[in-house]
Design a protein around this motif. Sequence first.
Motif, short mmCIF file in Angstrom:
data_model
loop_
_atom_site.label_atom_id
_atom_site.label_comp_id
_atom_site.label_asym_id
_atom_site.label_seq_id
_atom_site.Cartn_x
_atom_site.Cartn_y
_atom_site.Cartn_z
N GLY A 52 0.79 -1.22 0.00
CA GLY A 52 0.00 0.00 0.00
C GLY A 52 0.82 1.27 0.00
O GLY A 52 0.35 2.33 0.41
N LYS A 53 2.06 1.20 -0.47
CA LYS A 53 2.94 2.37 -0.49
C LYS A 53 4.08 2.13 -1.46
O LYS A 53 4.27 1.01 -1.96
N LEU A 54 4.88 3.17 -1.72
CA LEU A 54 6.03 3.06 -2.59
C LEU A 54 7.19 2.37 -1.87
O LEU A 54 7.31 2.46 -0.65
N PRO A 55 8.07 1.71 -2.64
CA PRO A 55 9.26 1.10 -2.03
C PRO A 55 10.34 2.15 -1.78
O PRO A 55 11.26 2.33 -2.59
N LEU A 56 10.24 2.85 -0.67
CA LEU A 56 11.12 3.97 -0.40
C LEU A 56 12.14 3.65 0.69
O LEU A 56 11.83 2.96 1.67
N THR A 57 13.35 4.15 0.53
CA THR A 57 14.38 4.18 1.57
C THR A 57 14.91 5.60 1.65
O THR A 57 15.45 6.11 0.67
N ASN A 58 14.71 6.22 2.79
CA ASN A 58 15.10 7.61 2.98
C ASN A 58 14.49 8.53 1.92
O ASN A 58 15.14 9.44 1.39
N GLY A 59 13.24 8.24 1.58
CA GLY A 59 12.52 9.09 0.63
C GLY A 59 12.83 8.85 -0.82
O GLY A 59 12.30 9.54 -1.69
N VAL A 60 13.70 7.86 -1.12
CA VAL A 60 14.09 7.56 -2.50
C VAL A 60 13.62 6.16 -2.86
O VAL A 60 13.72 5.23 -2.05
N ILE A 61 13.08 5.99 -4.07
CA ILE A 61 12.63 4.66 -4.51
C ILE A 61 13.80 3.70 -4.52
O ILE A 61 14.83 3.96 -5.16
N ASP A 62 13.64 2.59 -3.81
CA ASP A 62 14.72 1.61 -3.63
C ASP A 62 14.36 0.31 -4.34
O ASP A 62 13.49 -0.43 -3.89
N ILE A 63 15.03 0.06 -5.45
CA ILE A 63 14.74 -1.13 -6.25
C ILE A 63 15.04 -2.42 -5.48
O ILE A 63 14.48 -3.48 -5.76
N LYS A 64 15.89 -2.32 -4.46
CA LYS A 64 16.26 -3.50 -3.68
C LYS A 64 15.11 -4.00 -2.81
O LYS A 64 15.14 -5.14 -2.33
#
Length: 774
Positions: A52-64
């Motif tokens: 239910g949300k974007l895959p974010l790490t520190n506000g940046v999309i994280d493909i991992k």
Amino acid sequence: MKILLVFYFSIFSINLFADNYIDSITLTKIKKLVQKEEEIALAYKEYLLKNGKLPLTNGVIDIKLLDLPKGFDTINPFGKQITLNIDNNSTPTNKKDDKHRIDGFKSTDPILKSNLYDYYYSNKYRINTKSPLSINNSDVEIILSSKEKFIYENSSNDSTLNKITTTAPNNLAKTPKNKYYLDNKGVLHWYDSNGNYKFSYDKELLLDESVSLLNTDGTVNSTYKDLVKDIEFAGMTILHKKDGVAQEYININIGNIIKVNQQERDIGKTVILFNRRAGGMIVNGDIYAWGNNGNAITGIDAKMALSGKTSKGIYPLVTVPILHKAKIYDTIKVGTTDKLKYYTENYYSSPKRPKFIDLFAGVYTGTCGITTKGELYCGGTTGNQRDNSSTTQGDYTDVDKTSTGDGARKGELLYRSTYFDGKAGRKLKKHFANNQIWHFLGEDGKIYIWGLNNAGFGALGTPQNKSLTNYQAIPNLSNIIDMTYLTTFGFRRIGALSSSGEVYIWGVEDNNGSTTDTIYGGCTKTWNSVSYDMCAPVKITSNNSNLSTIPNFKYIRGGIDAFIAKDDAGVYYRIRQEKGKKIEVDDIRNLIPQKWGYSSTDDKEIISADISRTVDDLTNLAKISNGIVWINSKNELKGDIFIAANQNDEYFLDSIKKIKWKQIKVIDENNGMCGIDINNQMYCWGNQSYYRVAGSNERYKVASTYFIPVFNTNLYDLSKDFMVAEAGDDYITPISLTEWQTTIVSQEGRVHPDAFFMKYPTYIGGFNYEFEFK
């Protein structure tokens, strides 16, 4: 000159072949890149649906964070890191124009781009992505479905703006509020500002019955418009729940809704009924039944001798499903006269035959069913208890008794009720009999009773026997959408569920350590110095139960000595009431941590559950059960599924684990069970037989029976043909294989070393459509 031309042509050919060779390598890389982009896009979409949300790490999309195949390399075939980005054209509260992109193939060579146009810069080989708009653009767009876009647009790192949660609803805390609950199947469920469920949204919109869709004048309700304004679209299918049935509508455009099908679409499935009084099933609208035929449960005349050989003075015990015949009331005009041609010519398999949606079948009652028109049909008219003698068990006899003309009764058939005949105000949804009294749930939400009011089951405020042939509605009980019952002597109760999620129970059997079936306590029950009349419907509240806040229930089903209920968040509860105690309402999740197979990780979501007995419980059937069986979201069956004979049997456990389950039903106090797997195949195990000494008692002559159609088990000796129909008596045919035999103690205390005990999960039947236990 010729030599010079040949030399020039050779050089040109070498250069051409070299260029083609380079292009082939590049093309292979491009194909791999497109494949990678497709896999990344699919994983991105699945992440949105799951979290239910974007895959974010520190506000940046994280493909991992994406669930990509094992060993997946995020370096593209040209040696560049693949990254994701949002083309942000929006505000925090309006993200409708945002584009989700993958940084794609980049090259400054226009000839190379032109050569690759048909593969990389077209959508021919893409499903989850959209190619760059031109060879001068390198961004690949991820194609989101309307629901995926909706989830993204309503999710936010700011908790005040976020409208999506994956935390399961808590009815006690009334959460979530003003949010969508995104379940593990990707379905969105909206809860309003009070924490009340209102609708679910997937490919279709499923409206709760608490939501008004149309006004009385046919216009669209304004509250509904406001509720769904963010998700509705032209062409959307709307299913509006009403009493367990979905009425189908379609959204033509905003504010314009029409009913597209005047037929109401039944949400239910094919029904199968197993219990200690034999059973039956509905397949494609037709009723099948089996068991001791003393009251014509199978639709065959209740004689003590059929065409085959049976013991003298004992009723045949039919062990295969038998198709019931029903009287057809449709007429055909012959000349100027309406004739019952279908009926008079025994054309019972005609397309005009009644189609059934509910049934009840038992050795003491015969078989009855409710048709798609709300009519009640009953058989058993040739049964041994139709003489109104002292052995009468409350059989429903108010059926068509036409004795002359074309419609004259022919014998054992399903005949239509003279009262519940499908006319306005006389239509039924469900029915059953328990301890000599019938309960009929009308389409008007009222429960009507007929029979003998033992044990307060008639809910009239008195436990005395009383003839109830006037179809009296239970007082102070309305808007009922379902009803059910418990089966164990001494613990039997009736339960009902209202459209507003309230559960009512009543009945005064009090087990005090005896194992007889006539343990009737007084109507008045007292808890905390407050008295309640259990001979009348008692609504479960915080005052008479162990809960301070009562869940909003959506489902209820009877078990052996407790009810299983489910709330609007999909949480299962056990509901029971012991002598001298409050009503207990327990979250199943709190009862299972010490049970066999429990996993705190895998058992967070339960998809099916029932009441069973622990192995210790089986040593004293006069005590209330403490067992639970359940199926988790991984389709694993767990809990108290054993008796002492198979508790430590590795073959039994291995068989249970090999099957992917989706439904479980306990059908006997000795832990006889049946389950349905994900392929709609049914397996049963444990005790499958019931015994009662026949002697001269007409009531007991019809009792000994099998719970399931045991002929379908293929467990009998090949030399024995009597398993299709045999003599029903105190001792009926067991499984011949000694390794499968065990001793069962009946509730009356009789020891049966020859019980029909199925040691391992045994295939009974399978269908190419879904069905469920009643």
